[in-house]
Design a protein around this motif. Sequence first.
Motif, PDB file in Angstrom:
ATOM      1  N   TRP A 107       0.856  -1.203   0.000  1.00  0.00           N
ATOM      2  CA  TRP A 107       0.000   0.000   0.000  1.00  0.00           C
ATOM      3  C   TRP A 107       0.889   1.250   0.000  1.00  0.00           C
ATOM      4  CZ3 TRP A 107      -5.543   0.026   0.714  1.00  0.00           C
ATOM      5  CH2 TRP A 107      -6.104  -1.253   0.762  1.00  0.00           C
ATOM      6  N   GLY A 130       0.262   4.329   1.067  1.00  0.00           N
ATOM      7  CA  GLY A 130      -0.553   5.330   1.761  1.00  0.00           C
ATOM      8  C   GLY A 130       0.101   5.734   3.061  1.00  0.00           C
ATOM      9  N   PRO A 162       1.530  10.105   0.591  1.00  0.00           N
ATOM     10  CA  PRO A 162       1.811   8.811  -0.036  1.00  0.00           C
ATOM     11  C   PRO A 162       3.186   8.834  -0.707  1.00  0.00           C
ATOM     12  CG  PRO A 162      -0.428   9.482  -0.521  1.00  0.00           C
ATOM     13  CD  PRO A 162       0.219  10.641   0.191  1.00  0.00           C
ATOM     14  N   CYS A 198      -4.594   6.647   1.131  1.00  0.00           N
ATOM     15  CA  CYS A 198      -3.814   6.808  -0.105  1.00  0.00           C
ATOM     16  C   CYS A 198      -4.212   8.085  -0.842  1.00  0.00           C
ATOM     17  CB  CYS A 198      -4.040   5.612  -1.034  1.00  0.00           C
ATOM     18  SG  CYS A 198      -3.672   4.046  -0.277  1.00  0.00           S
ATOM     19  N   MET A 255      -2.428  10.550  -3.851  1.00  0.00           N
ATOM     20  CA  MET A 255      -1.416   9.885  -4.686  1.00  0.00           C
ATOM     21  C   MET A 255      -1.673  10.197  -6.168  1.00  0.00           C
ATOM     22  SD  MET A 255      -2.857   5.948  -4.589  1.00  0.00           S
ATOM     23  CE  MET A 255      -1.305   5.362  -4.076  1.00  0.00           C
ATOM     24  N   TYR A 303      -1.111   5.174  -8.208  1.00  0.00           N
ATOM     25  CA  TYR A 303      -2.302   4.354  -8.004  1.00  0.00           C
ATOM     26  C   TYR A 303      -2.222   3.085  -8.870  1.00  0.00           C
ATOM     27  CZ  TYR A 303      -7.238   3.001  -8.230  1.00  0.00           C
ATOM     28  OH  TYR A 303      -8.413   2.295  -8.184  1.00  0.00           O
ATOM     29  N   MET A 326       0.392   0.756  -7.517  1.00  0.00           N
ATOM     30  CA  MET A 326      -0.030   0.046  -6.299  1.00  0.00           C
ATOM     31  C   MET A 326      -0.975  -1.110  -6.646  1.00  0.00           C
ATOM     32  SD  MET A 326      -1.731   1.594  -2.856  1.00  0.00           S
ATOM     33  CE  MET A 326      -3.411   1.784  -3.383  1.00  0.00           C
TER      34      MET A 326
END
Length: 547
Positions: free
Chosen positions: A254, A256, A273, A304, A307, A312, A315
């Motif tokens: 993650w 975040g 992030p 998150c 970001m 994104y 991830m």
Amino acid sequence: MGQQTVSADVLCVGGGIAGLMAAIRAAEMGAKVVVVEKADTLRSGAGATGNDHFRCYIPEVHGADIEPLVEMSVNANTGNARPAGYYRTFLGKSFDIVKLWDSYGIPMKPLGKWEFTGQALPGRPRLALKYEGQNQKVILTREALKRGVQIVNRVMAFDLLTDANGINGAIGISTREDKIISFLAKAVFLGTGRCVRLYPSPTPGWMFNRAEFPSNTGDGRAMACRAGAELTNMEMPQSWAGPRNFSRNGKGTWIGVVRSADGKPVGPFVSQPDRLHGDMVANLFPTLFGEFEKKNQGPLYMDCRGMSQEDYDYMLWGLRNEGNTALINHLQEEGIDLRRDAVEFMTYELTTRGGIKYGEGGEASLPGLYAAGDEYFAGIATAATFGYIAGENAARYAKERDAAAKVDLRADTEERIELLKKASNRRTGAGWQEANIALNQIMQHYIGTTLAQPMLEAGLTNLRRLRQKASESLISRNQHELTHCLEVMNLMDIGEIMFLTALARRESRGEFRRSDYPFTNPLLNNKELACKMVENQFVTEWKELKK
Ligand SMILES: Cc1cc2nc3c(=O)[nH]c(=O)nc-3n(C[C@H](O)[C@H](O)[C@H](O)COP(=O)(O)OP(=O)(O)OC[C@H]3O[C@@H](n4cnc5c(N)ncnc54)[C@H](O)[C@@H]3O)c2cc1C
């Protein structure tokens, strides 16, 4: 019950990451290798549907001196550091394994360069190589078969075969047919993974809603200990964290920030992030979510928001390779968009951090017995590396040894087989789920996050009563349930060992906290607590930790 015998030079129990790597290497060394696997090696174990971070040392990235990374690794675990030699061996070999995996077709450089992102502290070396592991088990299975390894799927090994000279193989039951299989071998490698289902899941009604592979029930630890091998640090607790009630590992993927409800970052490491590092507060202190809740400071969120689109996408790609497709689908179905919505996280249930004591060559404390991986808390890269090393040493050992002429079953193994027969023949009794849930309740209540002697003693008494009752009343209607009965009996052994070792550690250290001994005892620095079976009793002993 039907009977079958299978012979090998090296038997690998558990076809996970460590087991398949041990099998591959032992076969390359010329050994006749058999893998016995409870599920199917194509998609079994903690690496079943993928991982995305492979810890390793690549000199061209990290510099020529390995020592700062060894030191960083030794100090990364609180409370039960492994010796520096273990990390030196692991890191020193890790790049070879990375290149090997890449040559097998597991994309270790999916973006065209060695990329280290996530699971890192700002300003410190980053060791987590980002890779594309979704199909790693399929590929490793193919590589093992290519080298002539025989894979026996759908068989649960439940005891090691031993005599005065050491290990002679293992015995297992088919999870589908009414059949017992004896595996005769000159050396045995144990790679049965972690110990899940000891404590209640975050949703106790759904026992298999686990962040880890729920069929890994500490069988290797239980088998090894009953055979007289040493386990270590079994009292040391461990828990992980992730989305509330949707139990999934993969927190390190993650990108975040862990924030409280008022939006403040909980940790000191990042405030936005950060793809390069992630938020290490959740890695270093996975218990923090539970602790904040206890103090009425929860809930905490993985946030998150803010970001970039690129982060994104990165991830989600990582989460897919990390076996988190079900979670991604769920978020989509529920209309949850991580760019807009923070996700509540929680601390998951406890388990033991300890396991089978094995050295830098993968050797356990009995001649002919080897182990690696999550048999003693590891991670994908150490599982692969020490699996490979142990496979090589097991093959060498097997070359020097003749197969045992005759193998008699130990009395405790005979008793287990008798228990299985009785459970199959009973018309009424308790199902394995009842026994598993009762065990979960005992563990949760008496050996939780803070410990004290009277609670530990009461819990141990209750656990022993439960085991007695279970052995007199378990019922199974088919082979599948019989396998679960064996798993629960193994879990009870692990539970008993945890109570005994927790009683023996009269101090607090790392996440192991005794309210009656709140201080760390300096006399126990550089020591580990071993446990093994002697004359049908589990006994504990303090040992010096090797440098
Ligand atoms: C979702 C998820 C994501 C993860 N991501 C990462 C990551 O990115 N980086 C990282 O370092 N680590 C990660 N991990 C941890 C990593 O997957 C494990 O550390 C690693 O797979 C351990 O390998 P192993 O061979 O020891 O055990 P496993 O891979 O779990 O294999 C154990 C095998 O033994 C079999 N088995 C169990 N009992 C028996 C028995 N009695 N008889 C026969 N067979 C048996 C099981 O079916 C299984 O196939 C992740 C774990 C999960 C669950």
